[in-house]
Each structure stands twice: as structure tokens, then as C-alpha cells.
Design an enzyme around this catalytic site. Structure first.
Site, PDB file in Angstrom:
ATOM      1  N   ASN A 234       9.049   5.121   6.425  1.00 28.12           N
ATOM      2  CA  ASN A 234       7.764   5.258   7.113  1.00 28.12           C
ATOM      3  C   ASN A 234       7.975   4.933   8.593  1.00 28.12           C
ATOM      4  OD1 ASN A 234       5.119   5.281   7.972  1.00 28.12           O
ATOM      5  ND2 ASN A 234       4.519   3.417   6.889  1.00 28.12           N
TER       6      ASN A 234
ATOM      7  N   LYS B 108       5.919   5.270  10.945  1.00 28.12           N
ATOM      8  CA  LYS B 108       4.670   4.815  11.567  1.00 28.12           C
ATOM      9  C   LYS B 108       4.458   5.532  12.917  1.00 28.12           C
ATOM     10  CE  LYS B 108       4.945   0.546   8.983  1.00 28.12           C
ATOM     11  NZ  LYS B 108       4.654  -0.903   8.925  1.00 28.12           N
TER      12      LYS B 108
ATOM     13  N   HIS C 107      -2.031   2.962   2.876  1.00 33.79           N
ATOM     14  CA  HIS C 107      -1.211   1.892   3.464  1.00 33.79           C
ATOM     15  C   HIS C 107      -2.123   0.794   3.992  1.00 33.79           C
ATOM     16  CE1 HIS C 107       1.655  -0.171   6.076  1.00 33.79           C
ATOM     17  NE2 HIS C 107       2.617   0.458   5.436  1.00 33.79           N
TER      18      HIS C 107
ATOM     19  N   GLU D 165      -2.132  -0.882   6.585  1.00 33.92           N
ATOM     20  CA  GLU D 165      -2.515  -0.746   7.995  1.00 33.92           C
ATOM     21  C   GLU D 165      -3.705   0.182   8.149  1.00 33.92           C
ATOM     22  OE1 GLU D 165       2.064  -1.554   9.468  1.00 33.92           O
ATOM     23  OE2 GLU D 165       1.254   0.472   9.516  1.00 33.92           O
TER      24      GLU D 165
ATOM     25  N   GLU E 155       3.146  -3.061  -1.807  1.00 35.32           N
ATOM     26  CA  GLU E 155       3.471  -3.651  -0.513  1.00 35.32           C
ATOM     27  C   GLU E 155       2.590  -4.873  -0.275  1.00 35.32           C
ATOM     28  OE1 GLU E 155       5.387  -0.968   2.767  1.00 35.32           O
ATOM     29  OE2 GLU E 155       3.255  -0.587   2.627  1.00 35.32           O
TER      30      GLU E 155
ATOM     31  N   GLY F  75       6.572  -6.710   7.859  1.00 32.17           N
ATOM     32  CA  GLY F  75       6.947  -7.153   9.188  1.00 32.17           C
ATOM     33  C   GLY F  75       7.248  -8.626   9.313  1.00 32.17           C
TER      34      GLY F  75
ATOM     35  N   SER G 293       9.274  -5.563   4.577  1.00 33.22           N
ATOM     36  CA  SER G 293      10.477  -6.199   5.124  1.00 33.22           C
ATOM     37  C   SER G 293      11.742  -5.836   4.347  1.00 33.22           C
ATOM     38  CB  SER G 293      10.309  -7.727   5.172  1.00 33.22           C
ATOM     39  OG  SER G 293       9.262  -8.083   6.055  1.00 33.22           O
TER      40      SER G 293
END
Length: 266
Positions: free
Chosen positions: A11, A13, A102, A104, A169, A175, A214
Site C-alpha cells: 500500500n 498510500k 483502511h 486511515e 490491521e 506506523g 508495521s
């Protein structure tokens, strides 16, 4: 049952202008030639780079392990939706996979389970394979609500005949440089298999479950020691060809028992 081949999804992003994206895709395509066919690589660049990455994948030939994915799609096939991209448009461009739900997008765009389910329906109708992301926040984890959160997301985000990919996830891991302890991850994967069986009303579930959050070359061998894992969803480590390909080496059942070597649909 061990899903085969295992998926290694990159991904990207909101990263990558044309020159950088082209260089990265070519390096991954070249490195993928040395991988056995029990892995499948999926590159998910920004919308603006889909066409150029598709060209590189096509040039790699029909036997390439590399496939094209997108990072989102709209719920309808066309209409007055300025700035949106439909699943049909993605399919027309050669896209085969699409990431949906996702964290985000759930957090920054307020996407609900109901909206994500409509996107899954649109993706399935267009012939795309949806990769649906679910996961708990740190607050939800500390409050002991992980099971409830995941059950709610599986129930609300998937269609009745879902035949795509589920990506776990944990939001707190993205991150952070940290992944759940292996025992915890094994328990969560077992939980998700049970939730899928209940949601889809099937005993033999063939939906691959990926882990994301991560994922690095150093973490990958431990993550892939879980035999039932269907693959990984890779963020920042997918922006460098060498690291992404080393993760793919760890995914291979044929290579995982060997020391990592080299730079790395059926």
C-alpha cells in the site's frame, strides 16, 4: 487450510510521483522474477500512478507474480461524484484488487461499516477482489473490546457472499514499529476465522486473512511463522523494492525455511 499463494500487498498510500513510482515498480517486477510461484505480489499505488504501474506489470509478461491494486473505490459505477473513482473505472484500467475500509479512511473520512460494505458490493460487481481492512484502536484494545470491535466490523463490512480478502490491521500498530505478540496474533487470526464462518455461514472458509501494521523485513519471518496466515499488507516498507521483496521471500513457504538471500496470479 493454508491459503496459497500467499499475498504480499504493498500500500503506497499518498506517495510517489511518476518517476519514483515507475522506478519502484520496475525494481519490484525484476525482483519478483526470482520468487517461487507460491507468493503473489500486489502493488497499490495512488490513482495517478495506476496506468504507468499497469504498463510495467504488463511488460513483465503473463507469468509475472505481480498484480495491480487500488486504494479505494466509490459505491456506484458512475455519476455526479467529483473527485471519486468507480470500481468499473479501476477494472477498465487493469486493476485486479482494491483496498477498502483502511483505518486511515475510516478515521480521516468517517467511513462506516455500512459504507464500506457498499464499496465491497461495487468492487465485486466490477470483478475486483476487495481487500477489506479491519482493526481495533489502542483504546479499544486496552478496554478489552477487541473481539467486539472486530465482530462488528466483519458483520457490517462484508457482503453475504464475500469472496475477497480480509486484512487485520490493528490501528495502534500502524506506523508504530510494533506488532502484536505472536501468541496474540495467532489468537486473533483464530477469532477471525470463526467470525468469517459465522458471517458467511460456511464451514470451509477460503477467505485469506492478511496481517498489516508495521510489517518489516525483520518482523516478517516471525509473522509468517503462523501457518494459517494468508499474507501481509505492507505500508512504508513497500516504498523500497529491496525491503518489499525480502518480505515476499519470507512469505514463500519454499524460501521461509532458508536464510534470506539476495535482494530479494499465477
Amino acid at each position: 487450510m493454508i491459503p496459497s499463494p500467499r499475498l504480499v500487498v504493498g500500500n503506497w498510500k499518498m506517495h510517489g510521483l511518476r518517476e519514483q513510482s515507475t522506478r519502484l515498480a520496475r525494481a519490484v517486477a525484476e525482483g519478483a522474477e526470482a520468487l517461487p510461484d507460491d507468493v503473489r505480489l500486489v502493488l497499490c499505488p495512488p490513482f495517478t500512478q495506476l496506468a504507468s504501474v499497469h504498463g510495467i506489470i504488463n511488460a513483465a509478461g503473463p507469468n509475472t507474480l505481480l498484480h495491480l491494486g487500488a486504494q479505494d473505490c466509490h459505491t456506484t459505477s458512475s455519476g455526479p461524484h467529483t473527485g471519486d473513482i468507480s470500481a468499473d473505472m479501476l477494472s477498465d484500467l487493469g486493476v485486479q484488487y482494491v483496498i477498502l475500509g483502511h483505518s486511515e479512511r475510516r478515521q480521516a473520512h468517517g467511513e462506516t461499516d455500512a459504507l464500506i460494505r457498499r464499496k465491497v458490493e461495487a468492487a465485486e460487481a466490477a470483478g475486483l477482489i476487495p481487500i477489506v481492512c479491519i482493526g481495533e484502536t489502542m483504546e479499544e484494545r486496552l478496554e478489552g473490546r477487541t473481539t467486539t470491535v472486530l465482530a462488528t466490523q466483519v458483520e457490517g463490512s462484508l457482503t453475504d457472499n464475500f469472496n475477497g480478502v480480509l486484512a487485520y490491521e490493528p490501528v495502534w500498530a500502524i506506523g508504530s514499529g510494533s506488532v502484536p505478540p505472536i501468541e496474540e496474533l495467532e489468537r486473533t487470526l483464530s477469532l477471525l476465522h470463526g467470525l468469517l464462518q459465522s458471517r458467511l455461514k460456511m464451514d470451509d472458509i477460503r477467505v485469506p486473512i492478511l496481517y498489516g501494521g508495521s510489517v518489516t523485513p525483520a518482523q516478517a519471518p516471525t509473522i509468517f511463522s503462523i501457518g494459517s496466515l494468508g499474507g501481509v499488507l505492507v505500508g512504508s516498507a513497500s516504498l523500497e523494492a529491496k525491503s518489499f521483496l525480502r518480505i515476499a521471500e519470507s512469505a514463500s513457504l519454499r524460501l521461509s525455511a532458508q536464510p534470506l538471500s539476495g535482494p530479494y496470479r499465477s
